[in-house]
Design an enzyme around this catalytic site. Structure first.
Site, short mmCIF file in Angstrom:
data_model
loop_
_atom_site.label_atom_id
_atom_site.label_comp_id
_atom_site.label_asym_id
_atom_site.label_seq_id
_atom_site.Cartn_x
_atom_site.Cartn_y
_atom_site.Cartn_z
N TRP A 1 1.00 -1.19 -0.11
CA TRP A 1 0.11 0.01 0.11
C TRP A 1 0.77 1.42 -0.18
O TRP A 1 0.50 2.26 -0.70
CB TRP A 1 -1.13 0.02 1.03
CG TRP A 1 -1.80 -1.28 1.09
CD1 TRP A 1 -1.91 -2.13 2.12
CD2 TRP A 1 -2.78 -1.54 0.15
NE1 TRP A 1 -3.02 -3.22 1.74
CE2 TRP A 1 -3.45 -2.83 0.49
CE3 TRP A 1 -3.18 -0.89 -1.22
CZ2 TRP A 1 -4.44 -3.33 -0.31
CZ3 TRP A 1 -4.18 -1.75 -2.01
CH2 TRP A 1 -4.83 -2.83 -1.50
N ASP B 1 -2.02 6.71 6.10
CA ASP B 1 -2.80 5.76 5.57
C ASP B 1 -3.38 4.74 6.98
O ASP B 1 -2.54 4.02 7.28
CB ASP B 1 -2.31 4.97 4.45
CG ASP B 1 -3.34 3.82 4.06
OD1 ASP B 1 -4.41 3.56 4.71
OD2 ASP B 1 -3.10 3.06 3.12
N LYS C 1 -12.32 -2.10 6.79
CA LYS C 1 -11.28 -3.15 7.79
C LYS C 1 -11.77 -2.90 9.01
O LYS C 1 -12.09 -3.91 9.77
CB LYS C 1 -9.92 -2.74 7.48
CG LYS C 1 -9.11 -2.38 6.10
CD LYS C 1 -8.87 -3.78 5.32
CE LYS C 1 -8.72 -3.70 4.05
NZ LYS C 1 -7.58 -2.65 3.56
#
Ligand code: PLP
Length: 355
Positions: free
Chosen positions: A99, A166, A190
């Protein structure tokens, strides 16, 4: 058979949250209409957004001068919106996984990107610690929790420049010092809500400083001004997020989530370290409390498929490791209770007895 949901994302949500969202999809607020078929500008819906924003601010202790936005596009779109809005000349990025790497790739399209450190050479099995953040960077970007590799930065780092993170997979799992950040973002699927929602916490005065033209939908100012209603926001996932925020508050807030996260992860890591069949995949000091990655010890490698079958037959769902790591990954988000972790540990112990 009871199922224990260890999926990495979309992932487990509290049963009450799912039930309340399902009920609103059938009949929203006793209106006789579904949440799916009313206007996002309906007077009944505005309080949903307002309450979700208020709870965001309350639970994360967000200081004055920040906005909470509910958008579409996922964390992946934020990889581009962040540099679009904040990168004038130079930005610093920490490369701790897939990511982070994707965020770096997008930023390179907007200016100079300094990758301050990377653990790519060891399949991202640790968090680099010796690095210098250039003091003339516009911001320092990092991923708090590396969902795929199971490493995590749980302490807001020291930095000479503002932070951007993030937090897709560990938001609401611990207190954060939001004042150190100009932007925190993530996909909600999530640890916050169902798929389809992106959350952004943004410092108002940090927006509007870059000289480039920013397309309307990608400009944070548009969504600050529009209160996340510039266009139609994902209403059902916002409603679901609100239910979960209420659940988090009722269960003691982020301090309690933090404590529970450590209890769950400590139990599972202790078993991984004790059990002769398994070993962890990352540096002990960087172990994530949200995504626990482990593999079979070399001498038992050929038992991996057997264990997967064994655990699946006992109700364990979603424990297959990401293809880039292999082995197993148990995601232990807020809604996972100790009983689920105990069930997985029992599987590991029974399997050990058989071998
Ligand atoms: C899942 C994940 C993403 C991608 O999120 P999307 O909402 O699917 O774009 C980005 N970063 C992290 C840390 C993730 O866990």
């Amino acid at each position: 058979m009871k199922k224990y949901n260890f999926n990495a994302g979309p992932s487990i949500l509290p049963r009450e949250v799912i039930e309340a969202t399902a009920a609103a999809c059938l009949d929203f607020n006793g209106s006789g209409l579904s949440l799916m078929e009313i206007s996002h500008r309906a007077k009944d819906f505005q309080p949903v957004v307002d309450e979700a924003v208020a709870l965001f601010k309350e639970l994360l202790n967000i200081p004055e001068g920040y906005s909470v936005l509910f958008l579409g596009g996922g964390a992946s779109l934020e990889f581009c919106m962040v540099p679009y809005n904040f990168l004038e000349k130079k930005a610093a990025y920490l490369n701790t996984g897939v990511w982070a790497k994707k965020a770096i790739k997008e930023a390179k399209g907007f200016g100079e990107v300094v990758e301050v450190a990377s653990s790519a050479e060891s399949t991202y099995s640790y968090i680099p610690k010796d690095y210098t953040i250039p003091a003339d960077a516009d911001y320092f970007h990092f991923t708090t929790n590396n969902t795929i590799y199971g490493t995590e930065i749980r302490k807001d780092p020291e930095s000479p420049v503002p932070l951007i993170a993030d937090m897709s997979s560990d938001i609401f799992s611990r207190p954060i010092d939001v004042s150190k950040y100009i932007c925190i973002y993530g996909g909600a699927q999530k640890n916050l809500s169902m798929a389809g929602l992106t959350f952004v916490i943004v410092k108002n005065e940090a927006v509007g400083k870059v000289s480039r033209y920013i397309p309307t939908m990608l400009n944070y100012q548009t969504h600050i001004d529009g209160g996340s209603m510039f266009n139609t926001p994902p209403v059902v996932p916002i409603y679901c997020a609100l239910q979960n925020l209420k659940w988090i508050k009722a269960h003691g807030g982020v301090e309690a989530m933090d404590k529970r996260a450590h209890e769950r992860a400590d139990m599972l890591y202790a078993e991984i370290d004790r059990n002769k069949l398994f070993r962890g995949t990352v540096a002990v000091e960087d172990r994530s409390v949200m995504n626990v990655c482990f593999v079979m010890n070399d001498e038992y490698k050929d038992l991996e498929a057997d264990f997967m079958k064994f655990a699946t037959e006992r109700g364990m769902v979603g424990i297959k490791g990401h293809r880039s790591v292999g082995g197993f990954r148990a995601s232990l988000y807020n809604a996972m209770d100790i009983e689920g972790v105990q069930a997985l540990i029992a599987c590991m112990q029974e399997f050990e007895q058989l071998h």
